[in-house]
Write a protein that holds these residues in place. Structure first.
Motif, PDB file in Angstrom:
ATOM      1  N   ARG A   1      -7.155   1.880  -4.999  1.00 50.17           N
ATOM      2  CA  ARG A   1      -6.450   2.132  -3.741  1.00 50.17           C
ATOM      3  C   ARG A   1      -7.458   2.490  -2.664  1.00 50.17           C
ATOM      4  NH1 ARG A   1      -1.381   1.563  -1.196  1.00 50.17           N
ATOM      5  NH2 ARG A   1      -1.587   2.777   0.702  1.00 50.17           N
TER       6      ARG A   1
ATOM      7  N   ALA B   1      -5.304   2.863   3.936  1.00 50.34           N
ATOM      8  CA  ALA B   1      -4.829   1.878   4.916  1.00 50.34           C
ATOM      9  C   ALA B   1      -4.794   2.542   6.291  1.00 50.34           C
ATOM     10  CB  ALA B   1      -3.440   1.376   4.535  1.00 50.34           C
TER      11      ALA B   1
ATOM     12  N   SER C   1      -2.717   1.772   8.659  1.00 47.44           N
ATOM     13  CA  SER C   1      -1.332   1.895   9.113  1.00 47.44           C
ATOM     14  C   SER C   1      -0.405   1.367   8.027  1.00 47.44           C
ATOM     15  CB  SER C   1      -1.129   1.093  10.406  1.00 47.44           C
ATOM     16  OG  SER C   1      -1.163  -0.296  10.109  1.00 47.44           O
ATOM     17  N   PRO C   2       0.886   1.677   8.120  1.00 48.29           N
ATOM     18  CA  PRO C   2       1.845   1.134   7.139  1.00 48.29           C
ATOM     19  C   PRO C   2       1.874  -0.396   7.122  1.00 48.29           C
ATOM     20  CG  PRO C   2       2.847   2.944   8.360  1.00 48.29           C
ATOM     21  CD  PRO C   2       1.524   2.648   9.021  1.00 48.29           C
ATOM     22  N   ASP C   3       1.537  -1.024   8.243  1.00 47.28           N
ATOM     23  CA  ASP C   3       1.511  -2.484   8.297  1.00 47.28           C
ATOM     24  C   ASP C   3       0.414  -3.067   7.401  1.00 47.28           C
ATOM     25  OD1 ASP C   3       3.629  -2.509  10.077  1.00 47.28           O
ATOM     26  OD2 ASP C   3       2.311  -2.574  11.851  1.00 47.28           O
ATOM     27  N   GLU C   4      -0.632  -2.289   7.135  1.00 46.25           N
ATOM     28  CA  GLU C   4      -1.739  -2.744   6.295  1.00 46.25           C
ATOM     29  C   GLU C   4      -1.634  -2.250   4.852  1.00 46.25           C
ATOM     30  OE1 GLU C   4      -5.445  -1.800   8.120  1.00 46.25           O
ATOM     31  OE2 GLU C   4      -5.019  -2.972   9.914  1.00 46.25           O
ATOM     32  N   ASP C   5      -0.546  -1.583   4.542  1.00 45.80           N
ATOM     33  CA  ASP C   5      -0.364  -1.011   3.196  1.00 45.80           C
ATOM     34  C   ASP C   5      -0.374  -2.081   2.105  1.00 45.80           C
ATOM     35  OD1 ASP C   5       0.268   1.484   1.660  1.00 45.80           O
ATOM     36  OD2 ASP C   5       2.000   0.257   1.090  1.00 45.80           O
ATOM     37  N   TRP C   6       0.129  -3.252   2.419  1.00 45.58           N
ATOM     38  CA  TRP C   6       0.254  -4.333   1.433  1.00 45.58           C
ATOM     39  C   TRP C   6      -1.092  -4.742   0.844  1.00 45.58           C
ATOM     40  CZ3 TRP C   6      -2.288  -8.930   2.070  1.00 45.58           C
ATOM     41  CH2 TRP C   6      -2.813  -9.180   3.338  1.00 45.58           C
TER      42      TRP C   6
END
Length: 149
Positions: free
Chosen positions: A125, A128, A130-135
């Motif tokens: 892990r 990230a 932001s949450p948009d880059e979590d993937w």
């Protein structure tokens, strides 16, 4: 003469029924992965906890990664000769703005030749932004470690 023959047959039967002592797999020591990473388990506690260090190999392709601490635990080898284990590596990087952690979960095996191997699944892990880059922040893979003699 009959009783000595009977004694011999009985002795051979008993030897055939005795199973060999199963060798226990212990995590302490030095290990190399199939990708060239090196792991050293230097402290193995009575409760199954362990600690050590982890150095990625050339396959990691990242010269920023330094030798990093690991901590984990294994099943009691008194209960099972080929224990399940888990450990976490908190990566030390030259660039302190990046955070990475890898968790490993696997089992220690002893082959018929007495060679110990660790088969592990890992999750890496990265932080990230932001949450948009979590993937794209989590990777998964497998590693097989052999003892360095």
């Amino acid at each position: 003469m009959g009783s000595s023959t009977f004694a011999l047959v009985l002795a051979l039967a008993l030897v055939a029924c005795v199973t060999p002592v199963e060798r226990k797999c212990l995590l302490s020591g030095s290990w190399r992965s199939d990708t060239g990473c090196r792991m050293v388990v230097s402290v193995l506690g009575k409760d199954g906890s362990f600690s050590g260090s982890y150095l990625p190999g050339p396959a990691a392709g990242d010269s920023e990664i330094l030798t990093s601490p690991l901590e984990g635990s294994q099943q009691d080898t008194g209960l099972v000769p080929q224990p399940i284990f888990s450990f976490t590596v908190r990566w030390w990087l030259q660039d302190s703005e990046t955070a990475r952690t890898t968790v490993f979960l696997g089992q220690c095996y002893v082959g018929t030749n007495g060679e110990e191997t660790l088969h592990a699944l890992w999750l890496l892990r990265e932080a990230a932004k932001s949450p948009d880059e979590d993937w794209k922040a989590t990777r998964i893979g497998t590693s097989i470690f052999t003892r360095i003699k």
